[in-house]
Design a protein around this motif. Structure first.
Motif, PDB file in Angstrom:
ATOM      1  N   LEU A 119      69.307  -4.546  66.539  1.00  0.00           N
ATOM      2  CA  LEU A 119      69.015  -3.473  65.957  1.00  0.00           C
ATOM      3  C   LEU A 119      70.297  -2.394  64.945  1.00  0.00           C
ATOM      4  N   TYR A 120      71.140  -2.486  65.469  1.00  0.00           N
ATOM      5  CA  TYR A 120      72.581  -2.450  64.767  1.00  0.00           C
ATOM      6  C   TYR A 120      72.747  -3.210  63.671  1.00  0.00           C
ATOM      7  N   VAL A 121      72.760  -4.594  63.857  1.00  0.00           N
ATOM      8  CA  VAL A 121      73.287  -5.211  62.674  1.00  0.00           C
ATOM      9  C   VAL A 121      72.081  -5.930  61.849  1.00  0.00           C
ATOM     10  N   ARG A 122      70.618  -5.806  61.904  1.00  0.00           N
ATOM     11  CA  ARG A 122      69.336  -5.337  61.602  1.00  0.00           C
ATOM     12  C   ARG A 122      69.797  -4.370  60.561  1.00  0.00           C
ATOM     13  N   ASP A 123      69.899  -2.956  61.239  1.00  0.00           N
ATOM     14  CA  ASP A 123      70.017  -1.849  60.451  1.00  0.00           C
ATOM     15  C   ASP A 123      70.864  -1.464  59.636  1.00  0.00           C
ATOM     16  N   GLY A 124      72.515  -2.166  59.363  1.00  0.00           N
ATOM     17  CA  GLY A 124      73.176  -2.084  58.452  1.00  0.00           C
ATOM     18  C   GLY A 124      73.156  -3.247  57.831  1.00  0.00           C
ATOM     19  N   PHE A 125      72.693  -4.200  58.033  1.00  0.00           N
ATOM     20  CA  PHE A 125      72.108  -5.634  56.546  1.00  0.00           C
ATOM     21  C   PHE A 125      71.162  -4.644  55.539  1.00  0.00           C
ATOM     22  N   ARG A 126      70.189  -4.361  56.472  1.00  0.00           N
ATOM     23  CA  ARG A 126      69.011  -3.954  55.325  1.00  0.00           C
ATOM     24  C   ARG A 126      69.682  -2.562  54.379  1.00  0.00           C
ATOM     25  N   ARG A 127      71.479  -1.887  55.700  1.00  0.00           N
ATOM     26  CA  ARG A 127      71.013  -0.209  54.515  1.00  0.00           C
ATOM     27  C   ARG A 127      72.207  -0.988  53.374  1.00  0.00           C
ATOM     28  N   ASN A 128      73.316  -1.680  53.681  1.00  0.00           N
ATOM     29  CA  ASN A 128      74.207  -2.346  52.243  1.00  0.00           C
ATOM     30  C   ASN A 128      73.003  -3.541  51.598  1.00  0.00           C
ATOM     31  N   ALA A 129      72.017  -3.251  51.722  1.00  0.00           N
ATOM     32  CA  ALA A 129      71.073  -4.056  50.776  1.00  0.00           C
ATOM     33  C   ALA A 129      71.176  -4.200  48.666  1.00  0.00           C
ATOM     34  N   ASP A 130      70.855  -2.209  49.441  1.00  0.00           N
ATOM     35  CA  ASP A 130      70.593  -2.825  47.851  1.00  0.00           C
ATOM     36  C   ASP A 130      72.272  -2.363  47.326  1.00  0.00           C
ATOM     37  N   PHE A 131      73.554  -2.353  47.102  1.00  0.00           N
ATOM     38  CA  PHE A 131      74.645  -2.825  47.038  1.00  0.00           C
ATOM     39  C   PHE A 131      74.720  -3.507  45.451  1.00  0.00           C
ATOM     40  N   PRO A 132      75.298  -3.592  44.354  1.00  0.00           N
ATOM     41  CA  PRO A 132      75.413  -4.130  43.712  1.00  0.00           C
ATOM     42  C   PRO A 132      76.757  -5.099  43.921  1.00  0.00           C
ATOM     43  N   ARG A 133      76.030  -6.614  43.825  1.00  0.00           N
ATOM     44  CA  ARG A 133      76.810  -8.049  44.799  1.00  0.00           C
ATOM     45  C   ARG A 133      78.207  -7.938  44.648  1.00  0.00           C
ATOM     46  N   ASN A 134      79.182  -7.749  43.756  1.00  0.00           N
ATOM     47  CA  ASN A 134      80.060  -7.607  43.828  1.00  0.00           C
ATOM     48  C   ASN A 134      81.269  -5.841  44.160  1.00  0.00           C
ATOM     49  N   THR A 175      74.682 -17.055  49.765  1.00  0.00           N
ATOM     50  CA  THR A 175      74.797 -17.478  50.732  1.00  0.00           C
ATOM     51  C   THR A 175      76.017 -16.958  51.862  1.00  0.00           C
ATOM     52  N   SER A 176      77.200 -15.715  51.409  1.00  0.00           N
ATOM     53  CA  SER A 176      78.227 -16.045  52.733  1.00  0.00           C
ATOM     54  C   SER A 176      77.546 -14.932  53.324  1.00  0.00           C
ATOM     55  N   ILE A 177      76.842 -13.842  52.911  1.00  0.00           N
ATOM     56  CA  ILE A 177      75.888 -12.593  52.426  1.00  0.00           C
ATOM     57  C   ILE A 177      75.114 -13.113  53.996  1.00  0.00           C
ATOM     58  N   THR A 178      74.244 -14.334  54.379  1.00  0.00           N
ATOM     59  CA  THR A 178      73.294 -14.707  54.960  1.00  0.00           C
ATOM     60  C   THR A 178      74.274 -15.562  56.329  1.00  0.00           C
ATOM     61  N   GLN A 179      75.074 -16.279  55.704  1.00  0.00           N
ATOM     62  CA  GLN A 179      76.072 -16.960  56.933  1.00  0.00           C
ATOM     63  C   GLN A 179      76.490 -15.706  57.623  1.00  0.00           C
ATOM     64  N   LEU A 180      76.746 -14.485  57.293  1.00  0.00           N
ATOM     65  CA  LEU A 180      77.864 -13.456  58.039  1.00  0.00           C
ATOM     66  C   LEU A 180      76.566 -13.337  58.738  1.00  0.00           C
ATOM     67  N   ALA A 185      89.747 -11.071  46.946  1.00  0.00           N
ATOM     68  CA  ALA A 185      89.877 -12.289  47.645  1.00  0.00           C
ATOM     69  C   ALA A 185      88.181 -11.819  48.005  1.00  0.00           C
ATOM     70  N   ALA A 186      88.082 -10.753  49.453  1.00  0.00           N
ATOM     71  CA  ALA A 186      86.024 -11.127  49.149  1.00  0.00           C
ATOM     72  C   ALA A 186      84.991 -10.521  48.189  1.00  0.00           C
ATOM     73  N   ALA A 187      86.107 -10.386  47.530  1.00  0.00           N
ATOM     74  CA  ALA A 187      84.396 -10.544  46.527  1.00  0.00           C
ATOM     75  C   ALA A 187      84.068 -11.733  45.467  1.00  0.00           C
ATOM     76  N   SER A 188      84.995 -12.722  45.631  1.00  0.00           N
ATOM     77  CA  SER A 188      85.203 -14.021  44.758  1.00  0.00           C
ATOM     78  C   SER A 188      84.507 -14.752  45.380  1.00  0.00           C
ATOM     79  N   THR A 189      83.951 -14.458  46.988  1.00  0.00           N
ATOM     80  CA  THR A 189      83.474 -15.443  47.832  1.00  0.00           C
ATOM     81  C   THR A 189      82.339 -14.729  48.215  1.00  0.00           C
ATOM     82  N   LEU A 190      82.001 -13.662  47.770  1.00  0.00           N
ATOM     83  CA  LEU A 190      80.858 -12.677  48.116  1.00  0.00           C
ATOM     84  C   LEU A 190      79.808 -12.984  47.413  1.00  0.00           C
TER      85      LEU A 190
END
Length: 188
Positions: free
Chosen positions: A40-55, A13-18, A5-10
């Motif tokens: 810092l924790y939020v920014r670091d977490g999003f940077r760390r996971n930015a390279d994952f293939p979207r789905n 836009t949804s990542i930016t909203q989160l 369910a999360a993969a279909s909505t990922l």
């Protein structure tokens, strides 16, 4: 199944909203050092996971984890806000302002008002517990504060004047049970 369910909505836009929701939540933290740490924790977490293939599974799990964390943060902020509003207020005004106010209004002392407010609070709380004995202490505090804020500060007035739409601050089941009790009292 939740992963699918999360993969279909990922999407972007949804990542930016989160991400924005996490930052908004961080901005509400009162302590400057805690706020900065969380940012810092939020920014670091999003940077760390930015390279994952979207789905990918990792991206979906990271998204779900972020969503869970921001929901927990928002929950704790709501609870802190409720505790803040439910806490007794013993705020002393500026001495200069107090002196001028006392000169203008020599009639009623602050202690009498505090005792009066305290007894009103106790009476409304007691009435709520008698009518809804299953209420949690947090609900009793919140409901008491809301009733008093809306002017329902005496049992007789509550029974005579309260309508269901005055109870929108209550949980639905509590509202229904309380209205049933009030209608029974009005019928007698």
């Amino acid at each position: 199944m939740a992963t699918n369910a999360a993969a279909s909505t990922l999407n972007k836009t949804s990542i930016t909203q989160l991400f924005r929701r996490c930052l908004r939540s961080a901005h509400k933290i009162e302590s400057a050092s805690q706020r900065e740490t969380y940012m810092l924790y939020v920014r670091d977490g999003f940077r760390r996971n930015a390279d994952f293939p979207r789905n990918s599974r990792e991206a979906v799990l990271a998204y779900q984890d972020g969503l869970e964390q921001v929901e927990q943060m928002e929950y704790y902020q709501r609870m802190a806000k409720m505790k803040h509003y439910a806490a007794p207020r013993n705020i002393e005004p500026n001495p200069a302002l107090r002196a001028s106010a006392m000169a203008k209004q020599p009639s009623t002392p602050t202690e009498k008002n505090t005792k009066n407010h305290s007894s009103i609070h106790q009476n409304v709380s007691k009435w709520l517990v008698l009518n809804l004995p299953h209420l949690h202490a947090d609900d009793v505090e919140e409901y008491t504060r809301c009733l008093i804020d809306d002017g329902f500060d005496a049992e007789e007035f509550i029974v005579e004047e309260l309508r269901e739409d005055d109870l929108n601050f209550m949980k639905k089941a509590h509202r229904r049970a309380l209205m049933r009790q009030i209608l029974d009292k009005r019928a007698k």
